[in-house]
Design a protein around this motif. Structure first.
Motif, PDB file in Angstrom:
ATOM      1  N   UNK A   1       6.319  10.071  39.469  1.00 32.77           N
ATOM      2  CA  UNK A   1       6.341   9.788  40.896  1.00 32.77           C
ATOM      3  C   UNK A   1       7.734  10.114  41.422  1.00 32.77           C
ATOM      4  N   UNK A   2       7.787  10.917  42.475  1.00 33.12           N
ATOM      5  CA  UNK A   2       9.072  11.328  43.033  1.00 33.12           C
ATOM      6  C   UNK A   2       9.199  10.736  44.430  1.00 33.12           C
ATOM      7  N   UNK A   3      10.209   9.900  44.621  1.00 30.23           N
ATOM      8  CA  UNK A   3      10.498   9.302  45.916  1.00 30.23           C
ATOM      9  C   UNK A   3      11.912   9.714  46.288  1.00 30.23           C
ATOM     10  N   UNK A   4      12.046  10.325  47.472  1.00 27.16           N
ATOM     11  CA  UNK A   4      13.369  10.766  47.919  1.00 27.16           C
ATOM     12  C   UNK A   4      13.598  10.321  49.353  1.00 27.16           C
ATOM     13  N   UNK A   5      14.809   9.943  49.640  1.00 23.87           N
ATOM     14  CA  UNK A   5      15.195   9.625  51.004  1.00 23.87           C
ATOM     15  C   UNK A   5      15.029   8.169  51.355  1.00 23.87           C
ATOM     16  N   UNK A   6      15.039   7.915  52.678  1.00 31.29           N
ATOM     17  CA  UNK A   6      14.970   6.561  53.213  1.00 31.29           C
ATOM     18  C   UNK A   6      13.585   6.334  53.811  1.00 31.29           C
ATOM     19  N   UNK A   7      12.911   5.277  53.384  1.00 29.94           N
ATOM     20  CA  UNK A   7      11.668   4.904  54.064  1.00 29.94           C
ATOM     21  C   UNK A   7      12.059   4.200  55.347  1.00 29.94           C
ATOM     22  N   UNK A   8      11.568   4.704  56.462  1.00 30.41           N
ATOM     23  CA  UNK A   8      11.814   4.098  57.768  1.00 30.41           C
ATOM     24  C   UNK A   8      10.484   3.567  58.277  1.00 30.41           C
TER      25      UNK A   8
ATOM     26  N   UNK B   1      10.312  11.521  51.460  1.00 23.78           N
ATOM     27  CA  UNK B   1       9.192  12.204  50.807  1.00 23.78           C
ATOM     28  C   UNK B   1       8.775  11.402  49.588  1.00 23.78           C
ATOM     29  N   UNK B   2       7.466  11.421  49.320  1.00 25.74           N
ATOM     30  CA  UNK B   2       6.939  10.768  48.134  1.00 25.74           C
ATOM     31  C   UNK B   2       5.826  11.647  47.581  1.00 25.74           C
ATOM     32  N   UNK B   3       5.916  11.903  46.275  1.00 21.60           N
ATOM     33  CA  UNK B   3       4.900  12.696  45.570  1.00 21.60           C
ATOM     34  C   UNK B   3       4.379  11.845  44.429  1.00 21.60           C
ATOM     35  N   UNK B   4       3.059  11.599  44.462  1.00 21.73           N
ATOM     36  CA  UNK B   4       2.433  10.772  43.438  1.00 21.73           C
ATOM     37  C   UNK B   4       1.222  11.500  42.883  1.00 21.73           C
TER      38      UNK B   4
ATOM     39  N   UNK C   1      -2.032  12.946  48.073  1.00 22.99           N
ATOM     40  CA  UNK C   1      -1.366  14.009  48.815  1.00 22.99           C
ATOM     41  C   UNK C   1       0.103  13.637  49.039  1.00 22.99           C
ATOM     42  N   UNK C   2       1.023  14.599  48.891  1.00 21.40           N
ATOM     43  CA  UNK C   2       2.440  14.300  49.161  1.00 21.40           C
ATOM     44  C   UNK C   2       2.640  13.881  50.615  1.00 21.40           C
ATOM     45  N   UNK C   3       3.562  12.965  50.827  1.00 19.34           N
ATOM     46  CA  UNK C   3       3.868  12.489  52.171  1.00 19.34           C
ATOM     47  C   UNK C   3       5.300  12.856  52.514  1.00 19.34           C
TER      48      UNK C   3
ATOM     49  N   UNK D   1      -0.927   1.932  51.419  1.00 19.84           N
ATOM     50  CA  UNK D   1      -1.113   3.314  50.964  1.00 19.84           C
ATOM     51  C   UNK D   1      -0.653   3.486  49.525  1.00 19.84           C
ATOM     52  N   UNK D   2       0.336   2.733  49.102  1.00 17.66           N
ATOM     53  CA  UNK D   2       0.853   2.856  47.744  1.00 17.66           C
ATOM     54  C   UNK D   2      -0.097   2.276  46.715  1.00 17.66           C
ATOM     55  N   UNK D   3      -0.838   1.245  47.080  1.00 16.81           N
ATOM     56  CA  UNK D   3      -1.746   0.581  46.142  1.00 16.81           C
ATOM     57  C   UNK D   3      -3.027   1.395  46.035  1.00 16.81           C
TER      58      UNK D   3
END
Length: 185
Positions: free
Chosen positions: A46-53, A93-96, A100-102, A132-134
């Motif tokens: 799982x790739x999470x990058x940046x700031x979740x706003x 960005x999040x790729x799981x 679908x990537x967000x 959405x994550x669950x």
């Protein structure tokens, strides 16, 4: 010295037969076998990058705020440009695996040290994002939580443990009715 065990023509025939059997085996795989092979997928990180706003954070922004106030609400920007010092970009960005990537963007513009305007993608609320994550599948079926006497006997302790006397003082203190806050406000 004895001659070769297999002639070149025999080796060619064996190779052709092996290739034929291999092709026939591949073409005869059933849907069940394909489904099993598709279920076996390599693990993808799982790739999470940046700031979740969140939507709540964007709603807290008001024109005229200082850079420090914006930083306290949104955090440190992912991108700051030397050539555009009055612009901060927040990218998330999040790729799981299996989803679908967000990608979401928010750009904040300053006039000197004050917030002039901001624009970006619609942001989800914190609750929407967590939902959405669950991605666990829920069966909707709640198991029955009853046990018969025979089932309970399986888990009962062996020989009877000595009972505590009621007169003995308790080693632990009762829990307080409430706890102090973790952070002072």
């Amino acid at each position: 010295m004895p001659g070769p065990l297999l002639s070149p023509s025999t080796l060619r025939l064996a190779a052709v037969l092996l290739v034929g059997v291999g092709i026939a085996g591949c073409s005869s795989t059933s849907e069940r076998m394909r489904g099993a092979l598709n279920a076996i997928t390599p693990y993808k990180v799982e790739v999470v990058q940046g700031n979740f706003i969140s939507k709540e954070q964007v709603e807290a922004l008001k024109t005229g705020m200082s850079r420090q106030q914006v930083r306290e609400i949104l955090g440190t920007p992912l991108l700051t440009d030397v050539f555009h010092a009055n612009r901060w970009d927040y990218v998330f960005t999040i790729r799981r695996q299996g989803v679908e990537p967000q990608q979401r963007r928010l750009t904040v513009f300053f006039d000197g040290d004050t917030l002039a305007r901001f624009s970006g993608d619609p942001m989800p609320s914190e609750q929407e994002f967590v939902a959405q994550l669950d991605t666990r599948k829920r069966s909707g079926k709640v198991p029955e939580l009853q046990a018969s006497e025979d089932q309970l006997k399986k888990f009962s302790p062996g020989p009877a443990a000595p009972a505590r006397s009621q007169a003995a003082p308790s080693a632990t203190q009762p829990l307080p009715p409430s706890y102090p806050p973790l952070e002072s406000r």
